[in-house]
Structure formats: structure tokens, C-alpha cells
Design an enzyme around this catalytic site. Sequence first.
Site, mmCIF file in Angstrom:
data_model
loop_
_atom_site.group_PDB
_atom_site.id
_atom_site.type_symbol
_atom_site.label_atom_id
_atom_site.label_comp_id
_atom_site.label_asym_id
_atom_site.label_seq_id
_atom_site.Cartn_x
_atom_site.Cartn_y
_atom_site.Cartn_z
ATOM 1 N N TYR A 154 -25.775 -35.161 -61.559
ATOM 2 C CA TYR A 154 -26.648 -36.295 -61.218
ATOM 3 C C TYR A 154 -25.827 -37.587 -61.242
ATOM 4 O O TYR A 154 -25.975 -38.448 -60.372
ATOM 5 C CB TYR A 154 -27.794 -36.357 -62.237
ATOM 6 C CG TYR A 154 -28.868 -37.381 -61.938
ATOM 7 C CD1 TYR A 154 -29.921 -37.086 -61.085
ATOM 8 C CD2 TYR A 154 -28.839 -38.645 -62.538
ATOM 9 C CE1 TYR A 154 -30.930 -38.024 -60.830
ATOM 10 C CE2 TYR A 154 -29.830 -39.581 -62.286
ATOM 11 C CZ TYR A 154 -30.876 -39.266 -61.441
ATOM 12 O OH TYR A 154 -31.862 -40.194 -61.194
ATOM 13 N N ASN A 189 -34.651 -43.446 -51.521
ATOM 14 C CA ASN A 189 -35.250 -43.143 -52.824
ATOM 15 C C ASN A 189 -35.282 -41.643 -53.141
ATOM 16 O O ASN A 189 -35.356 -41.270 -54.316
ATOM 17 C CB ASN A 189 -36.677 -43.713 -52.852
ATOM 18 C CG ASN A 189 -37.497 -43.164 -53.994
ATOM 19 O OD1 ASN A 189 -37.372 -43.592 -55.135
ATOM 20 N ND2 ASN A 189 -38.342 -42.162 -53.707
ATOM 21 N N ASP A 207 -36.015 -33.114 -44.651
ATOM 22 C CA ASP A 207 -35.036 -33.054 -45.733
ATOM 23 C C ASP A 207 -33.941 -34.060 -45.381
ATOM 24 O O ASP A 207 -33.265 -33.908 -44.363
ATOM 25 C CB ASP A 207 -34.469 -31.631 -45.805
ATOM 26 C CG ASP A 207 -33.379 -31.478 -46.857
ATOM 27 O OD1 ASP A 207 -32.843 -32.503 -47.341
ATOM 28 O OD2 ASP A 207 -33.039 -30.324 -47.179
ATOM 29 N N ASP A 229 -40.887 -37.395 -46.878
ATOM 30 C CA ASP A 229 -40.678 -36.515 -48.034
ATOM 31 C C ASP A 229 -40.341 -35.139 -47.482
ATOM 32 O O ASP A 229 -40.742 -34.784 -46.372
ATOM 33 C CB ASP A 229 -41.916 -36.431 -48.942
ATOM 34 C CG ASP A 229 -41.551 -36.062 -50.386
ATOM 35 O OD1 ASP A 229 -41.535 -36.967 -51.256
ATOM 36 O OD2 ASP A 229 -41.230 -34.882 -50.632
ATOM 37 N N LYS A 269 -25.388 -40.480 -58.216
ATOM 38 C CA LYS A 269 -25.849 -41.866 -58.337
ATOM 39 C C LYS A 269 -24.683 -42.856 -58.336
ATOM 40 O O LYS A 269 -24.787 -43.940 -57.754
ATOM 41 C CB LYS A 269 -26.698 -42.031 -59.602
ATOM 42 C CG LYS A 269 -28.028 -41.272 -59.529
ATOM 43 C CD LYS A 269 -28.886 -41.708 -58.342
ATOM 44 C CE LYS A 269 -30.288 -41.127 -58.374
ATOM 45 N NZ LYS A 269 -31.090 -41.531 -57.201
#
Length: 258
Positions: free
Chosen positions: A157, A91, A64, A38, A161
Amino acid sequence: MDTDLAGRTALVTGAGRGNGHRTALSLAEHGASVVVNDVDEDVAEATATEIREAGGESVAVAADVSDEAAVEAMVEHASAEFGTVDVLVNNAGVGTAGPFLDADYDDAFELNLDVHLRGSLNCLRHTVDGMVEAGYGKVVNVTSIHTKNGVGMSPQYDIGKYSLLGLTKSLALELGREGVRVNAVAPGWADTRMTDEFSDAVTEQILDNNPLGRFAEPEEIADAITFLASPASDYVNGHELRVDGGQVPIDSWRLDDR
Ligand SMILES: NC(=O)c1ccc[n+]([C@@H]2O[C@H](COP(=O)([O-])OP(=O)(O)OC[C@H]3O[C@@H](n4cnc5c(N)ncnc54)[C@H](O)[C@@H]3O)[C@@H](O)[C@H]2O)c1
């Protein structure tokens, strides 16, 4: 059904919270050694500690994913701890988006491509060679309900994706020949930090358009990812598995702004 991941090493990005957190726990419960990534070190450490306290093997590596040097160092660290990465779950994600007509959101195009596309590419670049050498590997890219039909007022976004979905389809064709399966899980709106900020109007529209009448639980997303990470799905390749309760996408996540 063979969901045994004993002897496998899994790397889950953005695993400090939400869907990634539950996925890391689930993969560990199925026997994998889990590298918890993370950008936020504290939550990554907390997830890895939770796995170890439950009897599993885990190490946290803060990085990162959009920073290639940091990803390279993370994978080196992971391999030193647990050997070659067999399972990669891309993810890590950000929810920042807004209307194309509002120039205040222009920077969000770069942010979304940096995290969702560049971050996934960086992780693939530094793990896939090992999978190819082993002749076996599993990649699960986390896309979204947004790749069902797009969602208005979130083009930043959506391109992040949809580009990840394109990468999934293309790599499945190339890497399948090497024994590496590349699939995607497309979560519906799930009960995580990312949806906490939704207004009542947006939440109501989502629930009205969902046959099951509720958000997904992160555990339900984790179950699908675990299936695609495990031998049970060895003949599944290039697939986007929707875990959205049959959700009909809403036309805008900022309805109250219209
Ligand atoms: N929650 C939903 O409704 C929903 C719906 C569809 C898809 N998704 C996707 O599921 C994934 C997980 O989202 P979530 O809902 O659990 O969100 P979340 O905000 O709870 O967790 C995302 C995690 O990713 C981490 N992260 C962000 N940028 C990073 C970076 N550059 N490098 C490393 N880590 C980074 C964050 O620190 C955070 O811990 C994302 O890819 C998201 O786009 C979520």
C-alpha cells in the site's frame, strides 16, 4: 470563498463507497456535473442516482481504472454526456497489504501499483489533454496517512501511495504551466469499508495516537477534495493536504500479529 463548480465536469473514481461517494455528492452540491466511476457497477449507479434525486447531474460509468481501454471508453462516455472533464479525483483504492516477510502478500504489490498508480495514470492520460486545451483543470490524487511516515507491514500500500504522491509533485510542475493544478489529499484513517476490517487492537492504537481521538468522517475528506477542486484553491499546486486530525502514524496495522 469561491467553491462554485457550476458548468464544470468532475470525474471521481471509486465513487461508489466511502470517501469517493461523499466526494461525488459534495462536488455535485457545489454545482458540478459528476461522472461516478467504480469497478462495482451497482454502487456507482446508486451514487449517481442519489445525486440526480437531489437535483444534480450525474452519470455512472463502471470501469476498472487499471484497465486503460475501459478508462478510455469511460472518458469518451463522460465527455459525450457532459463535455470535457475539468476536475479529476483519483480516489479508487484498495487496502490489501501485509508483511514483506510473508510471501502470501507478494501479489499485493502488483495490485496496489495497478490500482493506485496505473489507475491514476490511465485517468490522467485520458483527461489531461482536454484540461490543457481549455487552459484550466484540477486534479486531486487521494494519497494516505501512510505517506506521512510509512506504516509497517503494508509496503504494498505504501509504494502505491508514495508513487502517487511523487506523480502529484512532478505533474504539478509540468502541468501548472498549462493551467492545470495537481494536488493531493492525504486522509487519515476514515470510517469507511476499508477500516471496517481493523482489529480492536489496531483501532485502539490509531485512536490513542490521534489528538482528536476519532476516525475521520468521509464528509471531512470530501470537503478537502472539494476545496482543491474549486476556484478557491487556484493558487495551490503540488500540495498534499493532510486531513488526519494530527494523527501520528502507527508502526503497524497488524499489531495483533506481532
Ligand atoms: N478509509 C481510510 O482510512 C483511508 C485512509 C487513507 C486513504 N484512503 C484512501 O481513500 C480512498 C477511498 O477509500 P475508502 O476508504 O473510501 O475505501 P472504500 O473501500 O470504501 O471505497 C473504495 C472504492 O474504490 C472502488 N475501487 C477499488 N478498486 C477499483 C478499481 N480498480 N477501479 C475502480 N474502482 C475501484 C471500490 O469498489 C470502492 O467502492 C482510497 O484511495 C484509499 O486508499 C482511505
